[in-house]
Design an enzyme around this catalytic site. Structure first.
Site, PDB file in Angstrom:
ATOM      1  N   THR A 186      -7.387 -29.231  -0.292  1.00 52.12           N
ATOM      2  CA  THR A 186      -7.687 -27.833  -0.613  1.00 52.12           C
ATOM      3  C   THR A 186      -9.095 -27.770  -1.193  1.00 52.12           C
ATOM      4  O   THR A 186      -9.591 -28.761  -1.743  1.00 52.12           O
ATOM      5  CB  THR A 186      -6.706 -27.265  -1.656  1.00 52.12           C
ATOM      6  OG1 THR A 186      -6.849 -28.039  -2.850  1.00 52.12           O
ATOM      7  CG2 THR A 186      -5.274 -27.344  -1.191  1.00 52.12           C
ATOM      8  N   GLU A 331      -1.892 -25.308   2.048  1.00 51.29           N
ATOM      9  CA  GLU A 331      -0.575 -25.876   1.727  1.00 51.29           C
ATOM     10  C   GLU A 331       0.511 -25.416   2.688  1.00 51.29           C
ATOM     11  O   GLU A 331       1.632 -25.892   2.639  1.00 51.29           O
ATOM     12  CB  GLU A 331      -0.175 -25.481   0.294  1.00 51.29           C
ATOM     13  CG  GLU A 331      -0.965 -26.177  -0.797  1.00 51.29           C
ATOM     14  CD  GLU A 331      -2.234 -25.457  -1.201  1.00 51.29           C
ATOM     15  OE1 GLU A 331      -2.726 -24.626  -0.394  1.00 51.29           O
ATOM     16  OE2 GLU A 331      -2.749 -25.702  -2.302  1.00 51.29           O
ATOM     17  N   LYS A 439      -6.545  -6.941 -15.024  1.00 54.78           N
ATOM     18  CA  LYS A 439      -5.471  -6.403 -15.872  1.00 54.78           C
ATOM     19  C   LYS A 439      -6.066  -5.395 -16.833  1.00 54.78           C
ATOM     20  O   LYS A 439      -6.737  -5.745 -17.782  1.00 54.78           O
ATOM     21  CB  LYS A 439      -4.776  -7.547 -16.625  1.00 54.78           C
ATOM     22  CG  LYS A 439      -4.062  -8.449 -15.632  1.00 54.78           C
ATOM     23  CD  LYS A 439      -3.396  -9.629 -16.267  1.00 54.78           C
ATOM     24  CE  LYS A 439      -2.817 -10.517 -15.185  1.00 54.78           C
ATOM     25  NZ  LYS A 439      -3.537 -11.770 -14.974  1.00 54.78           N
ATOM     26  N   TRP A 444      -2.024  -3.541 -13.399  1.00 52.44           N
ATOM     27  CA  TRP A 444      -2.830  -4.390 -12.518  1.00 52.44           C
ATOM     28  C   TRP A 444      -3.661  -3.549 -11.557  1.00 52.44           C
ATOM     29  O   TRP A 444      -3.187  -2.573 -10.997  1.00 52.44           O
ATOM     30  CB  TRP A 444      -1.911  -5.297 -11.684  1.00 52.44           C
ATOM     31  CG  TRP A 444      -1.304  -6.406 -12.479  1.00 52.44           C
ATOM     32  CD1 TRP A 444      -1.447  -6.622 -13.818  1.00 52.44           C
ATOM     33  CD2 TRP A 444      -0.451  -7.432 -11.990  1.00 52.44           C
ATOM     34  NE1 TRP A 444      -0.737  -7.731 -14.188  1.00 52.44           N
ATOM     35  CE2 TRP A 444      -0.112  -8.241 -13.088  1.00 52.44           C
ATOM     36  CE3 TRP A 444       0.067  -7.755 -10.733  1.00 52.44           C
ATOM     37  CZ2 TRP A 444       0.717  -9.357 -12.960  1.00 52.44           C
ATOM     38  CZ3 TRP A 444       0.890  -8.856 -10.607  1.00 52.44           C
ATOM     39  CH2 TRP A 444       1.216  -9.652 -11.707  1.00 52.44           C
TER      40      TRP A 444
HETATM   41  P1  ADP Z   1      -8.326 -22.191  -0.997  1.00 52.53           P
HETATM   42  O1  ADP Z   1      -6.997 -21.826  -1.620  1.00 52.53           O
HETATM   43  O2  ADP Z   1      -8.835 -23.456  -1.523  1.00 52.53           O
HETATM   44  O3  ADP Z   1      -9.323 -21.061  -0.978  1.00 52.53           O
HETATM   45  P2  ADP Z   1      -7.112 -21.837   1.528  1.00 52.53           P
HETATM   46  O4  ADP Z   1      -7.851 -21.747   2.783  1.00 52.53           O
HETATM   47  O5  ADP Z   1      -5.854 -22.584   1.512  1.00 52.53           O
HETATM   48  O6  ADP Z   1      -8.051 -22.481   0.518  1.00 52.53           O
HETATM   49  O7  ADP Z   1      -6.924 -20.369   0.984  1.00 52.53           O
HETATM   50  C1  ADP Z   1      -5.689 -19.755   0.864  1.00 52.53           C
HETATM   51  C2  ADP Z   1      -5.851 -18.459   0.141  1.00 52.53           C
HETATM   52  O8  ADP Z   1      -6.750 -17.588   0.827  1.00 52.53           O
HETATM   53  C3  ADP Z   1      -4.578 -17.676   0.038  1.00 52.53           C
HETATM   54  O9  ADP Z   1      -3.765 -18.140  -1.011  1.00 52.53           O
HETATM   55  C4  ADP Z   1      -5.094 -16.273  -0.208  1.00 52.53           C
HETATM   56  O10 ADP Z   1      -5.453 -16.067  -1.555  1.00 52.53           O
HETATM   57  C5  ADP Z   1      -6.350 -16.229   0.609  1.00 52.53           C
HETATM   58  N1  ADP Z   1      -6.084 -15.584   1.892  1.00 52.53           N
HETATM   59  C6  ADP Z   1      -5.858 -16.166   3.076  1.00 52.53           C
HETATM   60  N2  ADP Z   1      -5.681 -15.239   4.029  1.00 52.53           N
HETATM   61  C7  ADP Z   1      -5.790 -14.028   3.423  1.00 52.53           C
HETATM   62  C8  ADP Z   1      -5.694 -12.664   3.857  1.00 52.53           C
HETATM   63  N3  ADP Z   1      -5.500 -12.350   5.111  1.00 52.53           N
HETATM   64  N4  ADP Z   1      -5.843 -11.699   2.922  1.00 52.53           N
HETATM   65  C9  ADP Z   1      -6.060 -11.992   1.639  1.00 52.53           C
HETATM   66  N5  ADP Z   1      -6.178 -13.242   1.178  1.00 52.53           N
HETATM   67  C10 ADP Z   1      -6.037 -14.243   2.048  1.00 52.53           C
END
Ligand code: ADP
Length: 545
Positions: A186, A331, A439, A444
């Site tokens: 990650t 993940e 917040k 929120w």
């Molecule tokens: P990192 O968590 O290290 O940035 P990831 O590529 O695994 O790497 O990112 C996952 C996160 O990206 C998700 O938990 C979410 O917060 C965000 N995310 C992914 N797709 C979307 C989406 N379509 N809209 C909003 N957030 C998104």
């Protein structure tokens, strides 16, 4: 009593065998680091993947040993995907956009034994090789005559030399489908990066899930362009899904600018493309400035970060391209949901239909979801109650590589760190990441909502909303904006733009900060941690006294 069906393991090698047998002549087209266009086929990919397997045997790599890549999307990278995992080793895709120290740390943590890299990453490899104590061999993804002399890198070979001359027949080993197949760390926006270790089973099931019609809807009639990098959650699994359905694959190599991506889409009759919003932004700008249109592109998956509604509409209204808004994470291999309409939505007026399409969509079969409140109790799926999103399923991590970070699960569920609502039809809407949510007075505010409205203003190129300290309300939203070149908007004008939009008055931002750029992370997403750091001395006017 057990069923009487055959117990055949789900293995990645079966995907490439299948693609070779059934769609062998279907093309794989790559823009290379060298700059030219290379044409190959699934049959050719399968042959060369088997040569990779022989090369790994010759290096005496054991099952589960890690082979790392530092590479763009291209045919050699694809051959490694199949050759490494197919032969029982673990493909470890490294993100070259990370900091050098972080890359070296990850290589050592993963104990990579071989590292294959595109020549554009030669300076990077030169900078880190002496720190990568487990790497025994460095493979430059190039022809032998392009291998740099005096690189200073020990045990360096060219890929073509390494696999050339080896047999293209190879008996893929059969093993338990739960065997590890690939490893992806990650981005580590907080703490050290953690490895998601996928298995053959999780990878094949994820491919079955993602090709479904209401998900990515891929078929042998498609020509697909994964702009999302193969080092970012395996290009959302597209190298595997593509082999499963036998579609044409088009790889952009390192050229991710709007012009190059557009030219490739047109030249290779791409029907489906996938990428993060920042990349599509460059593509749309290129189309808009050149007055261009697409002739074959039908749909695009946009995910990895919230797709601004203005982008969704631009694709459909101006270019006739259907946007599939997707959500997922490293993940989760990564697919969690994709937004496509149900039959009941067909008759909706445009505005109501847009509001559905702007959501992150419905869960793919295989991913279970729930949202919980602060007390851990499940919240109703009413489209209003926002809570932390938890998921479980066969392609979601149960632990990180080497147990890093302890047990991540809560009662068997993986906490995504995202805040979301789910409506009665099962449509998920991510309102924030839990650490980004603002917040204010115990309520929120969704930073994504605030950003989306700013992005709909014609002068705004990029917007990020962050919470800043407030003595009375704890936090108040401030929107940080980058304007399009040569266009301006005043603070008051932009604040006024929120009137009549879909946010309550108290949720509107208190101020606008104009910047030249918003810091982006290694996967092209806005880095709000750095932005907060950058604005740490900022105070809201009415609280500075
Ligand atoms: P990192 O968590 O290290 O940035 P990831 O590529 O695994 O790497 O990112 C996952 C996160 O990206 C998700 O938990 C979410 O917060 C965000 N995310 C992914 N797709 C979307 C989406 N379509 N809209 C909003 N957030 C998104």
């Amino acid at each position: 009593m057990n069923g009487l069906m055959q117990d055949r393991p789900l293995l990645i090698s079966h995907l490439i065998d299948f693609a070779e047998r059934h769609n062998g002549s279907t093309e794989i087209v790559s823009r290379r680091v060298e700059g030219d266009i290379h044409r190959s086929t699934w049959a050719e990919c399968a042959k060369r993947a088997r040569r990779v397997a022989h090369a790994l045997d010759a290096e005496r790599l054991q099952r589960a040993d890690r082979v790392a890549t530092l590479a763009w999307n291209g045919y050699r990278h694809l051959e490694l995907y199949y050759g490494v995992s197919g032969s029982g080793r673990v493909l470890h895709t490294l993100n070259p956009r990370l900091h050098l120290d972080q890359i070296a740390w990850i290589v050592n943590h993963a104990e990579d034994r071989i590292l294959c890299f595109d020549l554009s990453f030669l300076p990077l490899v030169q900078a880190i090789h002496s720190r990568c104590s487990t790497v025994e061999k460095w493979v430059a993804l190039c022809d032998v005559d392009r291998l740099p002399a005096d690189s200073g890198i020990p045990n360096l070979v060219s890929y073509e030399d390494w696999i050339g001359g080896r047999s293209s027949t190879y008996e893929w080993p059969t093993f338990d489908e739960n065997t590890a197949s690939s490893l992806c760390y990650t981005s580590g926006t907080t703490g050290n990066p953690k490895g998601a270790l996928y298995s053959h089973r999780s990878t094949v099931l994820h491919a079955y899930g993602s090709v479904q019609p209401d998900m990515m809807g891929l078929s042998a009639r498609d020509s697909i362009l994964p702009v999302v990098p193969m080092f970012h959650v395996n290009a959302w699994g597209l190298p595997y899904s593509a082999a499963m359905v036998g579609c044409k694959l088009v790889f952009p190599g390192p050229a991710l600018d709007g012009k190059s991506v557009y030219e490739l889409i047109e030249a290779e009759q791409v029907s489906f493309a996938a990428g993060v919003p920042t990349v599509w932004k460059m593509l749309l700008t290129h189309l808009q400035t050149g007055g261009l249109k697409f002739s074959t592109l039908e749909r695009t998956v946009i995910g990895g970060a919230a797709c601004p509604p203005a982008m969704l509409r631009a694709f459909e209204q101006q270019y006739g391209v259907r946007v599939l808004h997707g959500w997922g994470m490293t993940e989760m291999s990564p697919l969690g949901s994709v937004c496509s309409l149900k039959k009941q939505h067909a008759a909706l007026p445009d505005e109501a239909r847009w509001r559905v399409l702007e959501k992150q969509g419905r869960a793919v079969y295989g991913v279970e979801m729930k949202i919980v409140g602060g007390d851990g109790q499940a919240l109703p799926w009413d489209g209003r109650s926002a809570g932390e999103l938890l998921v479980r399923g066969p392609w979601i991590v149960r632990a990180y590589f080497k147990g890093e970070g302890g047990d991540p699960l809560v009662d068997g569920w993986f906490p995504t760190g995202d805040v979301a609502t789910i409506d009665p039809d099962g449509y998920l809407q991510i309102t924030d990441r839990s650490k980004d949510v603002i917040k204010s007075g115990g309520e929120w505010i969704s930073s994504i909502d605030i950003e989306n409205i700013a992005m709909a203003h014609p002068a705004v190129a990029m917007a990020a909303c962050i919470g800043v300290k407030h003595p009375k309300w704890d936090e108040r939203p401030v929107v940080v904006v980058v304007c399009k070149p040569g266009v301006e908007v005043s603070r008051d004008e932009l604040l006024q733009f929120y009137a009549g939009k879909n946010v309550a008055k108290w949720q509107r931002p208190d101020d606008v900060v104009f910047l030249d750029a918003i810091p982006l992370g290694a996967t092209g997403k806005m880095l709000k941690t750095r932005l907060r750091e950058q604005l740490k001395d900022y105070r809201l006017a009415d609280t500075s006294a």
